[in-house]
Design a protein around this motif. Structure first.
Motif, PDB file in Angstrom:
ATOM      1  N   VAL A   1     104.173 -86.563  63.923  1.00 56.15           N
ATOM      2  CA  VAL A   1     103.153 -87.582  64.206  1.00 56.15           C
ATOM      3  C   VAL A   1     102.262 -87.065  65.324  1.00 56.15           C
ATOM      4  O   VAL A   1     102.761 -86.636  66.359  1.00 56.15           O
ATOM      5  CB  VAL A   1     103.797 -88.909  64.681  1.00 56.15           C
ATOM      6  N   LEU A   2     100.962 -87.144  65.114  1.00 52.31           N
ATOM      7  CA  LEU A   2     100.004 -86.733  66.133  1.00 52.31           C
ATOM      8  C   LEU A   2      99.198 -87.935  66.603  1.00 52.31           C
ATOM      9  O   LEU A   2      98.628 -88.662  65.793  1.00 52.31           O
ATOM     10  CB  LEU A   2      99.037 -85.680  65.569  1.00 52.31           C
ATOM     11  N   PHE A   3      99.187 -88.131  67.926  1.00 52.99           N
ATOM     12  CA  PHE A   3      98.269 -89.082  68.554  1.00 52.99           C
ATOM     13  C   PHE A   3      97.095 -88.242  69.050  1.00 52.99           C
ATOM     14  O   PHE A   3      97.262 -87.437  69.960  1.00 52.99           O
ATOM     15  CB  PHE A   3      98.918 -89.770  69.752  1.00 52.99           C
ATOM     16  N   HIS A   4      95.949 -88.408  68.441  1.00 52.84           N
ATOM     17  CA  HIS A   4      94.756 -87.632  68.777  1.00 52.84           C
ATOM     18  C   HIS A   4      93.819 -88.534  69.567  1.00 52.84           C
ATOM     19  O   HIS A   4      93.317 -89.528  69.048  1.00 52.84           O
ATOM     20  CB  HIS A   4      94.098 -87.141  67.486  1.00 52.84           C
ATOM     21  N   VAL A   5      93.591 -88.180  70.832  1.00 52.28           N
ATOM     22  CA  VAL A   5      92.776 -88.997  71.728  1.00 52.28           C
ATOM     23  C   VAL A   5      91.503 -88.241  72.085  1.00 52.28           C
ATOM     24  O   VAL A   5      91.559 -87.102  72.525  1.00 52.28           O
ATOM     25  CB  VAL A   5      93.547 -89.331  73.032  1.00 52.28           C
ATOM     26  N   SER A   6      90.368 -88.903  71.899  1.00 52.81           N
ATOM     27  CA  SER A   6      89.084 -88.317  72.275  1.00 52.81           C
ATOM     28  C   SER A   6      88.428 -89.211  73.326  1.00 52.81           C
ATOM     29  O   SER A   6      87.721 -90.159  72.980  1.00 52.81           O
ATOM     30  CB  SER A   6      88.179 -88.191  71.052  1.00 52.81           C
ATOM     31  N   PRO A   7      88.694 -88.932  74.608  1.00 51.51           N
ATOM     32  CA  PRO A   7      88.102 -89.759  75.670  1.00 51.51           C
ATOM     33  C   PRO A   7      86.573 -89.738  75.632  1.00 51.51           C
ATOM     34  O   PRO A   7      85.926 -90.747  75.904  1.00 51.51           O
ATOM     35  CB  PRO A   7      88.619 -89.132  76.961  1.00 51.51           C
ATOM     36  N   THR A   8      86.000 -88.599  75.264  1.00 53.68           N
ATOM     37  CA  THR A   8      84.544 -88.447  75.220  1.00 53.68           C
ATOM     38  C   THR A   8      83.915 -89.430  74.237  1.00 53.68           C
ATOM     39  O   THR A   8      82.904 -90.066  74.528  1.00 53.68           O
ATOM     40  CB  THR A   8      84.184 -87.001  74.784  1.00 53.68           C
ATOM     41  N   ASP A   9      84.547 -89.551  73.063  1.00 49.17           N
ATOM     42  CA  ASP A   9      84.006 -90.409  72.010  1.00 49.17           C
ATOM     43  C   ASP A   9      84.695 -91.780  71.948  1.00 49.17           C
ATOM     44  O   ASP A   9      84.418 -92.563  71.046  1.00 49.17           O
ATOM     45  CB  ASP A   9      84.159 -89.724  70.648  1.00 49.17           C
ATOM     46  N   HIS A  10      85.618 -92.030  72.852  1.00 48.97           N
ATOM     47  CA  HIS A  10      86.379 -93.290  72.847  1.00 48.97           C
ATOM     48  C   HIS A  10      87.037 -93.501  71.482  1.00 48.97           C
ATOM     49  O   HIS A  10      86.893 -94.563  70.865  1.00 48.97           O
ATOM     50  CB  HIS A  10      85.498 -94.483  73.217  1.00 48.97           C
TER      51      HIS A  10
END
Length: 146
Positions: free
Chosen positions: A66-75
């Protein structure tokens, strides 16, 4: 997929998240990874899937990464489950977990959101992929960055 210094997570935050992963993985043979993506993207699902493959998460014995992919730049926040999970679980399996994480993210409680999501993922995966005596940690627990 190197380690980038960032203002998104402190080393103390990272430690909390890694501990949450290790605790969650004690209940399941599933493997959980967190990836923080600083590059902007127009298709977050495709980007998350690309990272999933780059991290070789599809190479677990039971295909239960399972991957939690977080993009703070794009929210943006995306959860990718491997085919072993997706074949064993209902279509809406990730919805509740994703919504819970996003509730915390909206309040800028990123670490709490990730830890809560990791905990719930471990509990949910336990039903389909219970921890076995001979389980080995197939993927690193540390957070990856790009």
């Amino acid at each position: 997929m190197g380690k980038k210094k960032n203002k998104f997570l402190s080393s103390k935050d990272e430690k909390k998240i890694i501990e949450a992963i290790q605790k969650a993985e004690k209940n399941t043979s599933g493997e959980i990874r967190i990836h923080i993506e600083f590059e902007s993207s127009t298709n977050h699902f495709d980007k998350a899937f690309e990272v999933f493959e780059q991290l070789e998460m599809h190479k677990t014995k039971d295909r239960n990464g399972v991957l939690f992919h977080v993009s703070p730049t794009d929210h943006s926040f995306t959860i990718i489950g491997d085919e072993g999970i997706n074949n064993a679980t209902p279509d809406d399996f990730w919805d509740e977990i994703k919504n819970d994480v996003l509730k915390h993210f909206k309040k800028e409680h990123y670490v709490k959101g990730l830890c809560e999501g990791i905990k719930k993922t471990g509990k949910a995966l336990k039903k389909y992929f219970p921890h076995q005596k001979d389980d080995v940690n197939e993927l690193p627990d540390e957070i990856s960055y790009n």
